[in-house]
Design a protein around this motif. Structure first.
Motif, short mmCIF file in Angstrom:
data_model
loop_
_atom_site.label_atom_id
_atom_site.label_comp_id
_atom_site.label_asym_id
_atom_site.label_seq_id
_atom_site.Cartn_x
_atom_site.Cartn_y
_atom_site.Cartn_z
N LEU A 183 0.84 -1.21 0.00
CA LEU A 183 0.00 0.00 0.00
C LEU A 183 0.87 1.26 0.00
N ASN A 184 1.98 1.22 0.72
CA ASN A 184 2.92 2.36 0.69
C ASN A 184 3.47 2.53 -0.72
N ALA A 185 3.81 1.40 -1.37
CA ALA A 185 4.38 1.46 -2.73
C ALA A 185 3.35 2.02 -3.71
N ASP A 187 0.88 4.02 -2.96
CA ASP A 187 0.79 5.45 -2.64
C ASP A 187 1.91 6.23 -3.30
N ALA A 188 3.14 5.68 -3.16
CA ALA A 188 4.31 6.39 -3.68
C ALA A 188 4.32 6.39 -5.21
N ALA A 189 3.92 5.27 -5.82
CA ALA A 189 3.94 5.19 -7.29
C ALA A 189 2.94 6.17 -7.88
N GLU A 213 9.11 -3.03 -4.65
CA GLU A 213 9.65 -1.77 -5.16
C GLU A 213 8.65 -1.04 -6.03
N ASP A 214 8.86 0.26 -6.14
CA ASP A 214 7.92 1.08 -6.92
C ASP A 214 8.68 2.11 -7.72
N ASN A 215 7.97 2.74 -8.66
CA ASN A 215 8.65 3.79 -9.44
C ASN A 215 8.23 5.19 -8.99
N ARG A 226 14.53 7.35 9.84
CA ARG A 226 13.38 7.71 10.67
C ARG A 226 12.09 7.03 10.27
N ILE A 227 12.01 6.53 9.04
CA ILE A 227 10.71 6.06 8.56
C ILE A 227 10.17 4.85 9.33
N PHE A 228 11.04 4.10 10.03
CA PHE A 228 10.56 2.94 10.79
C PHE A 228 10.12 3.33 12.21
N PHE A 231 4.78 6.47 14.38
CA PHE A 231 4.15 7.80 14.24
C PHE A 231 4.95 8.77 13.36
N PHE A 232 5.98 8.27 12.66
CA PHE A 232 6.66 9.15 11.70
C PHE A 232 5.93 9.04 10.36
N THR A 233 5.45 10.15 9.85
CA THR A 233 4.78 10.14 8.55
C THR A 233 5.02 11.44 7.80
N THR A 234 5.01 11.36 6.46
CA THR A 234 5.09 12.58 5.66
C THR A 234 3.75 12.78 4.94
N LYS A 235 2.77 11.91 5.27
CA LYS A 235 1.48 12.00 4.58
C LYS A 235 0.47 12.78 5.42
N ASP A 236 -0.42 13.51 4.74
CA ASP A 236 -1.42 14.29 5.47
C ASP A 236 -2.30 13.39 6.32
N ALA A 237 -2.70 12.25 5.74
CA ALA A 237 -3.63 11.38 6.48
C ALA A 237 -2.92 10.11 6.97
N GLY A 238 -1.61 10.16 7.10
CA GLY A 238 -0.88 8.95 7.54
C GLY A 238 -0.87 8.82 9.05
N THR A 239 -0.69 7.58 9.52
CA THR A 239 -0.55 7.37 10.97
C THR A 239 0.92 7.18 11.35
N GLY A 240 1.73 6.84 10.35
CA GLY A 240 3.14 6.59 10.63
C GLY A 240 3.36 5.29 11.38
N LEU A 241 2.38 4.38 11.28
CA LEU A 241 2.52 3.11 12.00
C LEU A 241 2.84 1.94 11.07
N GLY A 242 2.59 2.13 9.76
CA GLY A 242 2.75 1.01 8.82
C GLY A 242 4.13 0.36 8.88
N LEU A 243 5.18 1.17 8.74
CA LEU A 243 6.53 0.59 8.71
C LEU A 243 6.99 0.14 10.10
N ALA A 244 6.49 0.81 11.15
CA ALA A 244 6.83 0.36 12.51
C ALA A 244 6.26 -1.04 12.72
N GLY A 266 12.97 5.24 -7.50
CA GLY A 266 11.86 4.77 -6.65
C GLY A 266 12.41 4.07 -5.42
N ALA A 267 11.48 3.58 -4.58
CA ALA A 267 11.91 2.93 -3.35
C ALA A 267 11.94 1.42 -3.51
N ALA A 268 12.78 0.76 -2.72
CA ALA A 268 12.82 -0.71 -2.69
C ALA A 268 12.91 -1.13 -1.23
P1 ADP Z 1 2.28 6.20 6.74
O1 ADP Z 1 2.08 5.42 5.48
O2 ADP Z 1 1.04 6.27 7.58
O3 ADP Z 1 2.94 7.52 6.54
P2 ADP Z 1 4.43 4.35 7.28
O4 ADP Z 1 5.10 3.98 8.57
O5 ADP Z 1 3.90 3.24 6.47
O6 ADP Z 1 3.29 5.37 7.67
O7 ADP Z 1 5.46 5.17 6.39
C1 ADP Z 1 6.23 6.21 6.99
C2 ADP Z 1 6.80 7.12 5.92
O8 ADP Z 1 7.77 6.42 5.13
C3 ADP Z 1 5.79 7.61 4.89
O9 ADP Z 1 5.03 8.70 5.38
C4 ADP Z 1 6.70 7.98 3.73
O10 ADP Z 1 7.32 9.23 3.95
C5 ADP Z 1 7.80 6.93 3.81
N1 ADP Z 1 7.57 5.82 2.85
C6 ADP Z 1 7.07 4.61 3.12
N2 ADP Z 1 7.01 3.84 2.01
C7 ADP Z 1 7.51 4.59 1.00
C8 ADP Z 1 7.72 4.38 -0.40
N3 ADP Z 1 7.42 3.22 -1.00
N4 ADP Z 1 8.27 5.39 -1.13
C9 ADP Z 1 8.59 6.57 -0.54
N5 ADP Z 1 8.42 6.83 0.78
C10 ADP Z 1 7.88 5.86 1.54
#
Ligand code: ADP
Length: 289
Positions: A183-185, A187-189, A213-215, A226-228, A231-244, A266-268
């Motif tokens: 779902l993150n991929a 979103d990013a793609a 991976e995504d483009n 920091r992304i793991f 509660f770290f997020t760069t998205k307006d509606a993100g929770t920042g919990l997905g990667l944690a 892109g990210a991998a």
């Molecule tokens: P959220 O999706 O709610 O922001 P996550 O913990 O899943 O929470 O992700 C934290 C942050 O990591 C995202 O807000 C984004 O900045 C970055 N991120 C995660 N996946 C990707 C990706 N595939 N490409 C670019 N940035 C990513």
């Protein structure tokens, strides 16, 4: 270092004693230097382990607090959701009001999913690890991520060689981790983008690396640490919990997760999961180490 000189000594015995003394002194100095380096290395390692322990303790405390709050929210939320659905039914002949209640219900579902994420992050006990065919996990994962991918016209392609691998894991947890990564991929793609799932060519001994991976734009270098964090997020509606959650699941299943760059931009993300068995024909190629 004190070195004795033998140039003006007549006695061959004394000269050889001094030579031996010098050799031993030289060797002692070398081993002292090696020991000092080893002490330095061990001190650094201890420092790293100490930091990791502190991080885990902080996360455990944060997880406990978050889980407590989530539990408290979950109960009244269930009631609110139920009343909203009853109201929606009663107002079915009044479209304007019904629309407002529908918006309420959507908001409630949103909060419910945040509460679910918090509880998943806090961890629901030890994983129950069993031999699991990856094909089955992928099938469920893709079925659950298809609506979001479809809505954004993102093409998700999967290397079929992944299908034949058998993992030793908690399948529900690994499925959840993969869903978060996909779902993150997606979103990013972004609209019309692409997402790929394949095995990592440089997998570790005993582990399979599943690459998602995504483009999209990729993860900026300065954010990679920091992304793991919860509660770290760069998205307006993100929770920042997905990667944690992914990080927690990977570790509790005996694997790990890494963030990197895709070769073509892109990210991998690589999710490492313990292998149970590999199929003999056309299976995954692994490199040790
Ligand atoms: P959220 O999706 O709610 O922001 P996550 O913990 O899943 O929470 O992700 C934290 C942050 O990591 C995202 O807000 C984004 O900045 C970055 N991120 C995660 N996946 C990707 C990706 N595939 N490409 C670019 N940035 C990513």
């Amino acid at each position: 270092m004190t070195t004795m000189t033998t140039s003006n000594i007549e006695s061959p015995d004394l000269a050889s004693i001094i030579q031996t003394y010098n050799d031993v002194t030289e060797r002692l100095h070398r081993s002292h230097d090696a020991l000092a380096q080893e002490v330095c290395r061990l001190r650094e390692k201890l420092h790293e382990q100490d930091k990791e322990l502190q991080r885990r303790e902080r996360l455990a405390a944060l997880g406990q607090m978050a889980a407590g709050v989530a539990h408290e929210i979950r109960n009244p939320l269930g009631g609110i959701g139920l009343y909203a659905s009853l109201l929606e039914r009663d107002l079915s002949d009044r479209p304007k009001q019904c629309e407002i209640v529908r918006k309420l219900s959507a908001g409630i579902r949103n909060v419910e999913s945040i509460v679910r994420d918090i509880l998943a992050f806090a961890g629901d006990g030890e994983p129950s690890r069993r031999p699991t065919l990856l094909a089955r996990v992928l099938e469920d994962t893709l079925a659950q991520t298809a609506p979001q991918a479809h809505a954004r016209r993102v093409d998700v392609s999967v290397d079929t060689r992944l299908d034949s691998v058998e993992l030793l894991c908690d399948s529900a947890q690994i499925e959840r981790a993969l869903i978060n990564l996909i779902l993150n991929a997606v979103d990013a793609a972004g609209d019309g983008g692409r997402v790929w799932l394949r095995s990592c060519e440089r997998a570790r001994e005993g582990l399979l690396g599943i690459v998602v991976e995504d483009n999209g734009p990729g993860v900026p270098d300065e954010l990679r640490q920091r992304i793991f964090n919860p509660f770290f997020t760069t998205k307006d509606a993100g929770t920042g919990l997905g990667l944690a959650i992914v990080h927690r699941i990977a570790e509790s299943n005996g694997g790990e997760v890494r963030a990197g760059q895709r070769a073509g931009g892109g990210a991998a993300f690589v999710l490492y999961v313990p292998l149970f068995r590999e199929c003999q024909d056309g299976g995954i190629q692994r490199e040790a180490g």
